[in-house]
Design a protein around this motif. Structure first.
Motif, PDB file in Angstrom:
ATOM      1  N   ARG A 148       0.831  -1.203   0.000  1.00 20.01           N
ATOM      2  CA  ARG A 148       0.000   0.000   0.000  1.00 20.01           C
ATOM      3  C   ARG A 148       0.864   1.250   0.000  1.00 20.01           C
ATOM      4  NH1 ARG A 148      -5.383   0.074   1.343  1.00 20.01           N
ATOM      5  NH2 ARG A 148      -5.151   2.154   2.165  1.00 20.01           N
TER       6      ARG A 148
ATOM      7  N   ILE B   7       0.870   4.420  -2.500  1.00 19.91           N
ATOM      8  CA  ILE B   7       0.696   5.799  -2.048  1.00 19.91           C
ATOM      9  C   ILE B   7       1.840   6.659  -2.577  1.00 19.91           C
ATOM     10  CG2 ILE B   7       0.836   7.269   0.007  1.00 19.91           C
ATOM     11  CD1 ILE B   7      -0.611   4.891   1.471  1.00 19.91           C
TER      12      ILE B   7
ATOM     13  N   MET C  13     -11.899  -0.163   1.804  1.00 23.14           N
ATOM     14  CA  MET C  13     -10.666  -0.746   1.242  1.00 23.14           C
ATOM     15  C   MET C  13      -9.763  -1.353   2.306  1.00 23.14           C
ATOM     16  SD  MET C  13      -9.643   1.433  -2.087  1.00 23.14           S
ATOM     17  CE  MET C  13     -10.553   2.939  -2.018  1.00 23.14           C
ATOM     18  N   ILE C  14      -9.866  -0.894   3.569  1.00 16.96           N
ATOM     19  CA  ILE C  14      -9.057  -1.515   4.614  1.00 16.96           C
ATOM     20  C   ILE C  14      -9.789  -2.747   5.172  1.00 16.96           C
ATOM     21  CG2 ILE C  14      -9.836  -0.251   6.682  1.00 16.96           C
ATOM     22  CD1 ILE C  14      -6.188  -0.302   6.209  1.00 16.96           C
TER      23      ILE C  14
ATOM     24  N   LEU D 277      -6.899   4.293   9.682  1.00 17.70           N
ATOM     25  CA  LEU D 277      -7.783   3.206   9.249  1.00 17.70           C
ATOM     26  C   LEU D 277      -7.519   1.940  10.055  1.00 17.70           C
ATOM     27  CD1 LEU D 277      -7.538   3.804   5.384  1.00 17.70           C
ATOM     28  CD2 LEU D 277      -9.346   4.562   6.936  1.00 17.70           C
TER      29      LEU D 277
ATOM     30  N   THR E 225     -14.465   9.955   0.192  1.00 16.98           N
ATOM     31  CA  THR E 225     -13.074   9.509   0.294  1.00 16.98           C
ATOM     32  C   THR E 225     -12.881   8.626   1.525  1.00 16.98           C
ATOM     33  OG1 THR E 225     -12.463  11.644  -0.653  1.00 16.98           O
ATOM     34  CG2 THR E 225     -10.697  10.367   0.366  1.00 16.98           C
TER      35      THR E 225
ATOM     36  N   GLN F 245      -2.700  12.619   0.466  1.00 18.62           N
ATOM     37  CA  GLN F 245      -2.351  11.740  -0.653  1.00 18.62           C
ATOM     38  C   GLN F 245      -2.844  12.280  -1.982  1.00 18.62           C
ATOM     39  OE1 GLN F 245      -0.230   9.693   0.161  1.00 18.62           O
ATOM     40  NE2 GLN F 245      -0.597   9.527   2.350  1.00 18.62           N
TER      41      GLN F 245
ATOM     42  N   LYS G 184     -14.800   5.199   1.229  1.00 16.07           N
ATOM     43  CA  LYS G 184     -14.096   4.276   0.330  1.00 16.07           C
ATOM     44  C   LYS G 184     -12.855   3.700   1.014  1.00 16.07           C
ATOM     45  CE  LYS G 184     -16.319   4.512  -3.678  1.00 16.07           C
ATOM     46  NZ  LYS G 184     -16.731   3.326  -4.460  1.00 16.07           N
ATOM     47  N   SER G 185     -12.182   4.516   1.798  1.00 13.70           N
ATOM     48  CA  SER G 185     -10.966   4.065   2.483  1.00 13.70           C
ATOM     49  C   SER G 185     -11.299   3.018   3.541  1.00 13.70           C
ATOM     50  CB  SER G 185     -10.253   5.250   3.129  1.00 13.70           C
ATOM     51  OG  SER G 185      -9.957   6.226   2.153  1.00 13.70           O
TER      52      SER G 185
ATOM     53  N   TYR H 276      -2.048   7.825   6.344  1.00 13.43           N
ATOM     54  CA  TYR H 276      -3.421   7.732   6.843  1.00 13.43           C
ATOM     55  C   TYR H 276      -3.845   6.305   7.138  1.00 13.43           C
ATOM     56  CZ  TYR H 276      -5.092   6.485   2.124  1.00 13.43           C
ATOM     57  OH  TYR H 276      -5.305   5.872   0.927  1.00 13.43           O
ATOM     58  N   ASP H 277      -3.095   5.310   6.655  1.00 10.91           N
ATOM     59  CA  ASP H 277      -3.416   3.922   7.008  1.00 10.91           C
ATOM     60  C   ASP H 277      -3.492   3.753   8.524  1.00 10.91           C
ATOM     61  OD1 ASP H 277      -3.790   2.735   4.614  1.00 10.91           O
ATOM     62  OD2 ASP H 277      -1.819   1.778   4.509  1.00 10.91           O
TER      63      ASP H 277
ATOM     64  N   ILE I  63      -7.111  12.392   4.305  1.00  7.64           N
ATOM     65  CA  ILE I  63      -6.785  11.384   3.296  1.00  7.64           C
ATOM     66  C   ILE I  63      -6.640  12.064   1.940  1.00  7.64           C
ATOM     67  CG2 ILE I  63      -7.644   9.337   2.070  1.00  7.64           C
ATOM     68  CD1 ILE I  63      -8.985   8.495   4.739  1.00  7.64           C
TER      69      ILE I  63
END
Ligand SMILES: *[C@@H]1O[C@H](CO)[C@@H](O)[C@H](O)[C@H]1NC(C)=O
Ligand SMILES: *[C@@H]1O[C@H](CO)[C@@H](O)[C@H](O)[C@H]1NC(C)=O
Ligand SMILES: *[C@@H]1O[C@H](CO)[C@@H](O)[C@H](O)[C@H]1NC(C)=O
Ligand SMILES: *[C@@H]1O[C@H](CO)[C@@H](O)[C@H](O)[C@H]1NC(C)=O
Ligand SMILES: *[C@@H]1O[C@H](CO)[C@@H](O)[C@H](O)[C@H]1NC(C)=O
Ligand SMILES: *[C@@H]1O[C@H](CO)[C@@H](O)[C@H](O)[C@H]1NC(C)=O
Ligand SMILES: *[C@@H]1O[C@H](CO)[C@@H](O)[C@H](O)[C@H]1NC(C)=O
Length: 395
Positions: A7, A11, A89-90, A289, A82, A266, A85-86, A285-286, A262
């Motif tokens: 990831r 990024i 995705m995690i 999450l 945003t 990014q 969606k994040s 930002y992971d 986020i």
């Protein structure tokens, strides 16, 4: 192998193009040209359209075990998309709603930018009952002066102090019950335990609020460090608070708009928030999450399908882009690591072969490291060359 590393690479590709030009003195930079064209709109999100009511999207379906992403203020906070969606995705099963009655059916609610102004007495009572019923309420930028809401989060006051903050320092007190969330962050690695806020290219920090608290049941999951003293924790004001009440119910407040963060860290690479752009670990930002995922995964009623079900095979796709001078040596490191693991991958080189609206050509040569990669015999060599248009929206 650390999936986050993959990831992180993805990024880095975002930011590498602009930063490579900035970081590499032997390349002529025309900054007028580079930042020409319409200003990027990062926090308007994917397919953003502020007139889209989330209730009219397909993101509203799913069972009550999902995390409810409650976004009553969607019309003024387009970065909800945003953020949503994040979360998906995690790997967090998430449902979007603008309806509090729907939201409180779920064991975890992420009330995004929901308590920044007036909160009705009826809503404040609903949230208080929700938390005392053993549920988890998470919010961002908790600035309401509603006394009941403040008591719920255990926050005495909040202050905006956005100009001077450097990082969020994630805390882990091993004896504290919240260590179940925090122990995943490696306190010996500042890239993992600190989330950057400072935009090096704009000399300002991402907007934040700090929370003060006199309620001794409040635990700091995150503190701040100021730009002037980046290694010392800021006194008084906390960045992420947790207040546990009866029945294990809890109210957690993040001191910033994570959706905007986020997008900006990014999506708007003219800010320069990431601490590295190539050949380094930058979770960015992971970390937010991962923390939210851990809170959700430890809640009651948690149901999910792990990304790789038990006993199933897994395929890794290794794709490495060369966008910056540091990345040349990294291509060799990646190849050597894959050789040890018996893997294969692709190195995308020749960063820019044609001039376009934003960039001149760069990194079209430098064969030394590529010759080393090629000699291993198992890597695919491909071209990274891209062309940017300022008229993409008209294609
Ligand atoms: C940079 O690009 C702009 C826009 O094309 C142009 O007007 C300017 O002369 C260029 N500056 C240099 C130093 O080449
Ligand atoms: C992106 O950052 C630049 C500062 O470098 C700023 O001028 C621009 O407004 C930002 N875009 C958004 C949408 O915030
Ligand atoms: C945004 O959505 C509205 C309602 O669906 C639509 O009328 C409008 O054209 C959209 N705007 C853009 C810029 O796509
Ligand atoms: C909110 O959800 C409740 C329960 O499903 C429903 O009765 C109510 O009509 C909804 N309110 C709005 C404004 O849609
Ligand atoms: C940021 O501050 C540094 C150090 O004072 C300075 O060199 C740089 O020009 C500044 N950048 C911007 C975009 O203001
Ligand atoms: C602190 O918060 C907890 C949990 O909400 C609450 O039970 C307690 O009464 C609060 N203490 C004070 C002094 O407000
Ligand atoms: C490999 O790339 C690094 C820069 O990342 C450079 O310093 C080194 O000289 C290169 N090695 C060869 C053999 O070209």
């Amino acid at each position: 192998m650390r999936p986050l590393f993959i990831r992180a690479l993805a990024i880095l590709v975002y930011t590498a193009m602009v930063e490579a030009l900035i970081a590499t003195p032997d390349i002529a930079v025309n900054s007028t040209l580079m930042f020409a064209g319409p200003a990027p709109q990062p926090w308007t999100g994917l397919k953003s359209n502020t007139s889209t009511n989330p209730s009219t999207t397909s993101y509203t379906s799913g069972g009550a075990s999902r995390l409810a992403f409650y976004v009553p203020t969607w019309s003024t906070n387009p970065a909800w998309l945003t953020f949503y969606k994040s979360l998906v995705m995690i790997g967090i099963p998430t449902l979007v709603t603008t309806n509090i009655t729907e939201a409180i059916k779920h064991p975890v609610v992420l009330a995004y930018e929901a308590f920044t102004g007036t909160v009705s007495a009826a809503d404040a009572t609903s949230w208080t009952n929700y938390v005392s019923g053993g549920n988890t309420l998470i919010t961002t930028t908790m600035t309401t002066t509603n006394a009941q809401m403040r008591a719920l989060f255990g926050i005495t006051s909040s202050t905006t102090n956005s100009a001077v903050r450097e990082v969020i320092m994630l805390q882990n007190v091993a004896s504290s019950p919240d260590s179940v969330y925090m122990s995943q962050f490696d306190q010996t690695d500042t890239r993992d335990s600190q989330i950057p806020l400072w935009g090096t290219l704009v000399n300002q920090s991402f907007p934040t609020v700090g929370y003060s608290s006199t309620n001794t049941s409040v635990v700091a999951l995150g503190k701040y460090a100021l730009h002037a003293t980046p290694t010392a924790t800021e006194a008084t004001f906390l960045s992420i608070t947790l207040n546990k009440g009866s029945n294990n119910g809890q109210a957690i407040a993040f001191g910033l708009d994570i959706g905007k963060y986020i997008g900006l860290s990014q999506g708007n690479n003219t800010w320069g928030i990431p601490r590295g752009y190539a050949a380094s670990y930058e979770p960015g930002y992971d970390s937010f999450l991962r923390l939210i995922k851990s809170i959700y995964a430890n809640s009651k009623g948690y149901i999910t399908v792990w990304p790789v079900p038990s006993n199933m095979g897994v395929h890794f796709v290794w794709s490495y882009d060369i966008d910056a001078s540091d990345s040349w040596a990294g291509a060799v490191t990646v190849t050597q690591s894959l050789a040890k693991l018996g893997g294969v991958g692709t190195i995308n080189w020749q960063t820019k072969l044609s001039k376009d609206a934003y960039d001149i050509n760069f990194f079209t040569e430098y064969y030394g490291n590529i010759s080393i990669v090629e000699a291993y015999g198992f890597m695919e060599l491909a071209s990274h060359s891209v062309s940017h248009s300022i008229n993409l929206d008209k294609f």
